[in-house]
Design an enzyme around this catalytic site. Structure first.
Site, PDB file in Angstrom:
ATOM      1  N   MET A   1       1.168  -1.342  -0.004  1.00  0.00           N
ATOM      2  CA  MET A   1      -0.054  -0.220  -0.028  1.00  0.00           C
ATOM      3  C   MET A   1       0.667   0.965  -0.003  1.00  0.00           C
ATOM      4  SD  MET A   1      -3.275  -0.561   1.965  1.00  0.00           S
ATOM      5  CE  MET A   1      -1.941  -0.385   4.437  1.00  0.00           C
ATOM      6  N   CYS A   2       0.008   2.674  -0.673  1.00  0.00           N
ATOM      7  CA  CYS A   2       0.777   3.361  -0.454  1.00  0.00           C
ATOM      8  C   CYS A   2      -0.231   4.388  -0.668  1.00  0.00           C
ATOM      9  CB  CYS A   2       1.859   4.149  -1.899  1.00  0.00           C
ATOM     10  SG  CYS A   2       3.013   2.783  -1.603  1.00  0.00           S
ATOM     11  N   ALA A   3      -0.269   5.973  -0.332  1.00  0.00           N
ATOM     12  CA  ALA A   3      -1.286   6.628  -0.029  1.00  0.00           C
ATOM     13  C   ALA A   3      -0.412   8.084  -1.214  1.00  0.00           C
ATOM     14  CB  ALA A   3      -1.389   7.223   1.090  1.00  0.00           C
TER      15      ALA A   3
ATOM     16  N   ILE B   1       2.984   8.945   0.288  1.00  0.00           N
ATOM     17  CA  ILE B   1       3.561   8.366   1.141  1.00  0.00           C
ATOM     18  C   ILE B   1       3.669   7.003   0.813  1.00  0.00           C
ATOM     19  CG2 ILE B   1       3.158  10.132   3.599  1.00  0.00           C
ATOM     20  CD1 ILE B   1       0.665   7.615   3.623  1.00  0.00           C
TER      21      ILE B   1
ATOM     22  N   ARG C   1      -1.672   3.129   5.689  1.00  0.00           N
ATOM     23  CA  ARG C   1      -1.235   3.156   3.957  1.00  0.00           C
ATOM     24  C   ARG C   1       0.350   3.143   3.635  1.00  0.00           C
ATOM     25  NH1 ARG C   1      -5.858   2.361   1.266  1.00  0.00           N
ATOM     26  NH2 ARG C   1      -3.701   2.088  -0.087  1.00  0.00           N
TER      27      ARG C   1
END
Length: 305
Positions: free
Chosen positions: A1-3, A153, A35
């Site tokens: 995951m990332c955001a 992020i 995330r």
């Protein structure tokens, strides 16, 4: 995951948001910290200055900052780049410079001898290992109050946690084009080799950089950013939601599977985009927002008036 996060004020008015642009982007990242706690970054778009560029470099971890800055100054002087203002910030050295030549040629001259982060008439990329609130304080992000920016992020999954593996990514050699991305481009090497055969350059092996370079290449051929976003939906394989920013616009694209979330809020003054609704809620505490999630295989573009 990332955001991912993005914000653009359409007409310069900002009556509905009681935050600076830097504060707002940081708040959206902090709300979605679960995330991606490993690193954070911002692509910040300042008002362009006549015949001046913003350049930023990572400082080497193998020599002293003072020696590295002397080295960068010598490189710039060798390309007839005149430093007007300079500042060391965290692990980076940034300068405002006068340069009348071609940005792509300057990039080619510098990239093998120094670690470029970004070049732009408006763009300044700040990224580092750490979490958004702490890095915002370290790099004074809250003071930025330009008309637009994008941010990210990262949860490291395929490469180490380093400043230069953090997002956003600049389109190497092209002023003011930057991307952030959540997902994976599965035809990365096919697309990279195709672009390299057409003269494009890469600084990393990150698929987010590929998106930036792809869009910059399309625009260098006279194709509009909107049309480039549309073609990316066909040319890029994988699961992705990404944002792109240029000197006066931000856009998004979302793949056909729509596995990577993206939520947007729009009113007469602004467009705000986050990976999760909680990020948008941070901008307007206590308000019930009318948000929408872009449909699969769609793209969108907003420009400053």
């Amino acid at each position: 995951m990332c955001a991912i996060a993005g914000l653009l004020f359409k007409n310069g008015q900002r009556n509905t948001l009681n935050m600076t642009t830097g504060e707002a982007l940081t708040a959206m990242l902090d709300a979605t910290l679960h995330r991606g706690p490993d690193s954070a970054g911002w692509a910040l778009y300042h008002e362009p200055m006549d015949r001046l560029l913003r350049v930023r470099f990572f400082l080497s971890d193998t020599r002293s900052p003072e020696a590295e800055i002397r080295h960068i100054r010598e490189l710039l002087a060798g390309q007839k780049v005149l430093i007007k203002k300079e500042k060391t910030l965290g692990c980076t050295y940034g300068a405002i410079v006068a340069y009348d030549g071609d940005v792509l040629a300057l990039t080619h001259a510098l990239e093998s001898k120094a670690r470029l982060v970004s070049i732009g008439s408006s763009l300044d990329i700040i990224k580092d290992v750490g979490q958004p609130v702490g890095l915002s304080q370290k790099y004074d992000i809250a003071r930025f109050d330009g008309n637009h920016g994008i941010a990210h992020i990262r949860l490291a999954t395929e490469s180490g946690v380093h400043p230069d593996t953090s997002h956003p990514f600049w389109a190497c050699g092209f002023s003011d084009v930057a991307t952030v991305h959540n997902g994976q481009i599965t035809n990365y090497w096919i697309m990279r080799r195709r672009l390299e055969r057409r003269g494009m350059r890469f600084q990393t092996e990150n698929d987010t950089e590929l998106i930036a370079v792809y869009l910059a290449y399309q625009m260098s051929r006279g194709i509009s950013l909107e049309a480039s976003l549309e073609s990316s939906l066909e040319d890029l394989d994988g699961t992705f939601s990404y944002l792109v920013a240029t000197r006066d616009a931000i856009g998004y694209a979302k793949d056909k599977l729509a596995a990577k979330p993206m939520v947007k809020y729009e009113d007469e003054e602004l467009i705000a985009i986050s990976s999760e609704e909680v990020g948008l809620n941070r901008l307007f505490p206590g308000r019930a927002l009318e948000t929408t999630e872009p449909a699969p295989l769609t793209c969108g573009l907003w420009s400053r008036n």
